[in-house]
Design an enzyme around this catalytic site. Structure first.
Site, PDB file in Angstrom:
ATOM      1  N   TYR A   1       0.844  -1.198   0.000  1.00 58.34           N
ATOM      2  CA  TYR A   1       0.000   0.000   0.000  1.00 58.34           C
ATOM      3  C   TYR A   1       0.873   1.239   0.000  1.00 58.34           C
ATOM      4  O   TYR A   1       1.848   1.318   0.754  1.00 58.34           O
ATOM      5  CB  TYR A   1      -0.908   0.023   1.248  1.00 58.34           C
ATOM      6  CG  TYR A   1      -2.362  -0.142   0.868  1.00 58.34           C
ATOM      7  CD1 TYR A   1      -3.001   0.846   0.130  1.00 58.34           C
ATOM      8  CD2 TYR A   1      -3.079  -1.286   1.194  1.00 58.34           C
ATOM      9  CE1 TYR A   1      -4.322   0.698  -0.272  1.00 58.34           C
ATOM     10  CE2 TYR A   1      -4.393  -1.446   0.801  1.00 58.34           C
ATOM     11  CZ  TYR A   1      -5.018  -0.442   0.067  1.00 58.34           C
ATOM     12  OH  TYR A   1      -6.309  -0.587  -0.329  1.00 58.34           O
TER      13      TYR A   1
ATOM     14  N   GLU B   1      -0.582   4.839  -0.604  1.00 60.64           N
ATOM     15  CA  GLU B   1      -1.394   6.030  -0.897  1.00 60.64           C
ATOM     16  C   GLU B   1      -0.551   7.288  -0.770  1.00 60.64           C
ATOM     17  O   GLU B   1       0.249   7.429   0.155  1.00 60.64           O
ATOM     18  CB  GLU B   1      -2.582   6.103   0.069  1.00 60.64           C
ATOM     19  CG  GLU B   1      -3.659   5.082  -0.276  1.00 60.64           C
ATOM     20  CD  GLU B   1      -4.727   4.983   0.787  1.00 60.64           C
ATOM     21  OE1 GLU B   1      -4.507   5.488   1.910  1.00 60.64           O
ATOM     22  OE2 GLU B   1      -5.773   4.394   0.492  1.00 60.64           O
TER      23      GLU B   1
ATOM     24  N   ASP C   1      -6.758  12.828 -25.351  1.00 56.85           N
ATOM     25  CA  ASP C   1      -6.721  11.442 -24.883  1.00 56.85           C
ATOM     26  C   ASP C   1      -6.032  10.645 -25.990  1.00 56.85           C
ATOM     27  O   ASP C   1      -6.632  10.313 -26.996  1.00 56.85           O
ATOM     28  CB  ASP C   1      -8.156  10.949 -24.648  1.00 56.85           C
ATOM     29  CG  ASP C   1      -8.199   9.474 -24.277  1.00 56.85           C
ATOM     30  OD1 ASP C   1      -7.140   8.809 -24.338  1.00 56.85           O
ATOM     31  OD2 ASP C   1      -9.287   8.985 -23.960  1.00 56.85           O
TER      32      ASP C   1
ATOM     33  N   THR D   1      -3.978   5.516 -22.018  1.00 53.25           N
ATOM     34  CA  THR D   1      -3.836   4.173 -21.455  1.00 53.25           C
ATOM     35  C   THR D   1      -2.402   3.753 -21.737  1.00 53.25           C
ATOM     36  O   THR D   1      -1.691   4.417 -22.498  1.00 53.25           O
ATOM     37  CB  THR D   1      -4.784   3.159 -22.134  1.00 53.25           C
ATOM     38  OG1 THR D   1      -4.565   3.225 -23.550  1.00 53.25           O
ATOM     39  CG2 THR D   1      -6.242   3.461 -21.839  1.00 53.25           C
TER      40      THR D   1
ATOM     41  N   LYS E   1      -2.130  -0.137 -25.043  1.00 56.41           N
ATOM     42  CA  LYS E   1      -2.514  -0.249 -26.458  1.00 56.41           C
ATOM     43  C   LYS E   1      -1.237  -0.182 -27.303  1.00 56.41           C
ATOM     44  O   LYS E   1      -0.370  -1.030 -27.119  1.00 56.41           O
ATOM     45  CB  LYS E   1      -3.534   0.838 -26.796  1.00 56.41           C
ATOM     46  CG  LYS E   1      -4.835   0.712 -25.971  1.00 56.41           C
ATOM     47  CD  LYS E   1      -5.836   1.752 -26.412  1.00 56.41           C
ATOM     48  CE  LYS E   1      -7.208   1.559 -25.890  1.00 56.41           C
ATOM     49  NZ  LYS E   1      -7.570   1.867 -24.580  1.00 56.41           N
TER      50      LYS E   1
ATOM     51  N   ARG F   1      -1.765  -3.003 -18.395  1.00 52.72           N
ATOM     52  CA  ARG F   1      -3.023  -2.219 -18.368  1.00 52.72           C
ATOM     53  C   ARG F   1      -2.891  -1.131 -17.313  1.00 52.72           C
ATOM     54  O   ARG F   1      -2.640  -1.424 -16.137  1.00 52.72           O
ATOM     55  CB  ARG F   1      -4.210  -3.090 -17.949  1.00 52.72           C
ATOM     56  CG  ARG F   1      -4.482  -4.276 -18.780  1.00 52.72           C
ATOM     57  CD  ARG F   1      -5.899  -4.757 -18.582  1.00 52.72           C
ATOM     58  NE  ARG F   1      -6.757  -4.066 -19.495  1.00 52.72           N
ATOM     59  CZ  ARG F   1      -6.811  -4.329 -20.797  1.00 52.72           C
ATOM     60  NH1 ARG F   1      -6.067  -5.277 -21.332  1.00 52.72           N
ATOM     61  NH2 ARG F   1      -7.617  -3.653 -21.576  1.00 52.72           N
TER      62      ARG F   1
HETATM   63  N1  PLP Z   1      -9.667   6.503 -24.171  1.00 54.78           N
HETATM   64  C1  PLP Z   1      -9.687   5.957 -25.393  1.00 54.78           C
HETATM   65  C2  PLP Z   1      -9.453   6.852 -26.588  1.00 54.78           C
HETATM   66  C3  PLP Z   1      -9.904   4.593 -25.558  1.00 54.78           C
HETATM   67  O1  PLP Z   1      -9.940   4.054 -26.778  1.00 54.78           O
HETATM   68  C4  PLP Z   1     -10.097   3.795 -24.400  1.00 54.78           C
HETATM   69  C5  PLP Z   1     -10.317   2.344 -24.479  1.00 54.78           C
HETATM   70  O2  PLP Z   1     -10.474   1.724 -25.444  1.00 54.78           O
HETATM   71  C6  PLP Z   1     -10.106   4.412 -23.154  1.00 54.78           C
HETATM   72  C7  PLP Z   1      -9.877   5.766 -23.071  1.00 54.78           C
HETATM   73  C8  PLP Z   1     -10.435   3.670 -21.905  1.00 54.78           C
HETATM   74  O3  PLP Z   1      -9.448   2.906 -21.452  1.00 54.78           O
HETATM   75  P1  PLP Z   1      -9.748   1.749 -20.375  1.00 54.78           P
HETATM   76  O4  PLP Z   1     -10.470   0.684 -21.143  1.00 54.78           O
HETATM   77  O5  PLP Z   1      -8.387   1.395 -19.941  1.00 54.78           O
HETATM   78  O6  PLP Z   1     -10.592   2.358 -19.304  1.00 54.78           O
END
Ligand code: PLP
Length: 428
Positions: free
Chosen positions: A51, A53, A206, A232, A235, A241
Site C-alpha cells: 500500500y 497512498e 486522450d 492508457t 494499447k 493495463r
Molecule cells: N480513451 C480511449 C481513446 C480509448 O480508446 C479507451 C479504451 O479503449 C479508453 C480511453 C479507456 O481505457 P480503459 O479501457 O483502460 O478504461
C-alpha cells in the site's frame, strides 16, 4: 505456498486456454497488443503487496522507500519517453486505466455540470468523452457534466472543425477533448487550440490509442498544444493495463493543474496505487525510448497502410479513404453486410477484430463497419506481406458472411448467428 498449477488448477487451465487462443488467432483489435515478458514479470511481482497512498516522499504508509524509488523512476521515464521537459510538464502514473484517468482530469478541471465537448462515440470517440443518446446519459461523464459531442464531416470522414468551431462558440464548453478510439487520422491540434482559446476552454488530448506512435514521433505531437494529455498504457504503447495523466506545470486559466490532477487521482477518486502496474509501466517506458521501439512503431504504421491499400484494391470503402495511424475503419454498408456478421464469421476463423459504427449508422447494435488495427500482429512479427494476406483473409470472411446472410430466411442478426452456429454451416 504453491504455484498456480497446484493451488488452483481450474484457473491455470483457463489461463492456458486463453494463451492458446491468443497464440492461434490473428489479433487485429486496434486497442490490444502483446506486452513483453519483462513487463509481465514486473506485473506479477511482489509489488502487488504494498500500500502506498500518496506520492513519492509523501505517503500515508511506512515501508515505501523502494516504491518511492520505483514511482519516481516511472515518472522520469514517462517524461523522457515523450521528450518532455520536467520543468514544464509533470505526470501522474497512478491512474488505474484510461477511463479513470479521463474522469480524474474532469474532476480536476471542472465543477459538476460544467460543459464539455468530445468526439461522438458513433463517430469514433470514446464512451468516457461524454457519450449520451437522446434518451439516456450513458457514460458517467455525461451524467455528471453537460456534454455536447462534436462529429465528423460524413462526406470526408474527417473531424468537422468548422462545425466544431460554431458549436463551441454557442455551447461555450470549459473543456474540449481531442482523441478517439476509432479515428484513422491525426487531430488538428493547432486548430483545436485556437477554437479552445476563443472561449477560454481547456484542451485535453486522450492519446490512448496512439501513445506508442506519439512516443516514436510517427504521428503529430499533441503536447505542444494541449494543457493535459491522458493515455492508457496497454494499447500501441505495449505496456501493462494502466493509465497516465500528463499536465502542464504552469497554471492554465488560473488553475494549478499539478495539484488539481494529483488531488483528483488521490484522494479524489483512487486509493492505493497499483505498484505492480507502475513497475511494469516503468519497464515499458524504458523500452519506449529505444531504437527498436521506434522501428516497431514505424512498422505499425506502414503495415496498416499496406492493409488499407489492399482493402481499397479489393473494392472496400474506408472511412476517410485511408489511414495515417495504426487502424482502418471499413464501411461495409455498400456491400449490404454489417460489422456484427463479419466479426462473427471471422471469429470462427480465429481472426479477431471488432464491429464498429461508421458515420451515418442508424443502429449501434448492428453497426455498418469493422475496425482493424495493426499493433498486435506487428508485435508478433508481421510485415506488409502478411498484412496484405490478412486483408485477403478478411475479404474471404466477408464473402462467406454475405453468402450466409443470403442463405438465412429473413435477415435478422439473431437468425444469422443461430445459422452460422449450427452444424449445417461450416467455414470451409
Ligand atoms: N480513451 C480511449 C481513446 C480509448 O480508446 C479507451 C479504451 O479503449 C479508453 C480511453 C479507456 O481505457 P480503459 O479501457 O483502460 O478504461
Amino acid at each position: 505456498d504453491h504455484g498456480l498449477s497446484e493451488a488452483d488448477p481450474h484457473v491455470r487451465t483457463i489461463i492456458d486456454k486463453e494463451k492458446q487462443r491468443q497464440f492461434r488467432s490473428l489479433e487485429l483489435i486496434a486497442s490490444e497488443n502483446f506486452t513483453s515478458r519483462a513487463v509481465m514479470e514486473a506485473v506479477g511481482s511482489c509489488l502487488t503487496n504494498k500500500y502506498s497512498e500518496g506520492l513519492p516522499g509523501k505517503r500515508y504508509y511506512g515501508g515505501n522507500e523502494f516504491i518511492d524509488e520505483l514511482e519516481t523512476l516511472c515518472q522520469e521515464r514517462a517524461l523522457a519517453a515523450f521528450r518532455l521537459d520536467g520543468k514544464k510538464w509533470g505526470v501522474n502514473v497512478q491512474p488505474l486505466s484510461g477511463s479513470p484517468a479521463n474522469f480524474e482530469v474532469y474532476t480536476a478541471l471542472l465543477n459538476p455540470h460544467d460543459r464539455i465537448m468530445g468526439l461522438d462515440l458513433p463517430h469514433g470517440g470514446h464512451l468516457s468523452h461524454g457519450f449520451m443518446t437522446p434518451r439516456r446519459r450513458v457514460s458517467g461523464t455525461s451524467i455528471y457534466f453537460e456534454s455536447m459531442p462534436y462529429r465528423l464531416d460524413e462526406s470526408t470522414g474527417i473531424v468537422d472543425y468548422d462545425m466544431l468551431e460554431k458549436s463551441v462558440n454557442l455551447f461555450r464548453p470549459k473543456l474540449i477533448i481531442a482523441g478517439a478510439s476509432a479515428y484513422p487520422r491525426d487531430f488538428d491540434y493547432p486548430r483545436m487550440r485556437k477554437i479552445a482559446d476563443a472561449v477560454g476552454a481547456f484542451l485535453m488530448m486522450d492519446m490512448a490509442h496512439i501513445s506508442g506512435l506519439v512516443a516514436a514521433s510517427v504521428v503529430a505531437d499533441p503536447f505542444e498544444y494541449c494543457d493535459v494529455v491522458t493515455t492508457t498504457t496497454h494499447k500501441s504503447l505495449r505496456g501493462p493495463r494502466g493509465g497516465m495523466i500528463f499536465f502542464r506545470r504552469e497554471p492554465v486559466l488560473g488553475v494549478d493543474l499539478e495539484s488539481a490532477v494529483n488531488n483528483a487521482v488521490f484522494p479524489g477518486l483512487q486509493g492505493g496505487p497499483h505498484n505492480h502496474t507502475i513497475g511494469g509501466l516503468a519497464v515499458c517506458l524504458n523500452y519506449a525510448q529505444s531504437p527498436e521501439f521506434r522501428a516497431y512503431q514505424n512498422k505499425v504504421v506502414s503495415n496498416c497502410r499496406a492493409l488499407a491499400n489492399r482493402l481499397i484494391e479489393l473494392g472496400y470503402k474506408l472511412v476517410s479513404g485511408g489511414t495515417d495511424n495504426h487502424l482502418v475503419l471499413v464501411d461495409l454498408r455498400p456491400l449490404g453486410i454489417d460489422g456484427a456478421r463479419v466479426e462473427k464469421i471471422l471469429d470462427m476463423a480465429s481472426i479477431t477484430l471488432n464491429k464498429n459504427s461508421v458515420p451515418g449508422d442508424k443502429s449501434a447494435q448492428v453497426p455498418g463497419g469493422i475496425r482493424i488495427g495493426s499493433p498486435a500482429m506487428t508485435t508478433r512479427g508481421f510485415t506488409e506481406k502478411e498484412f496484405i494476406a490478412t486483408a485477403d483473409f478478411i475479404h474471404e470472411g466477408v464473402k462467406i458472411a454475405l453468402e450466409a446472410k443470403r442463405s438465412v430466411s429473413g435477415s435478422k442478426l439473431q437468425d444469422f448467428m443461430k445459422f452460422i452456429g449450427s452444424p449445417d454451416f461450416t467455414l470451409m
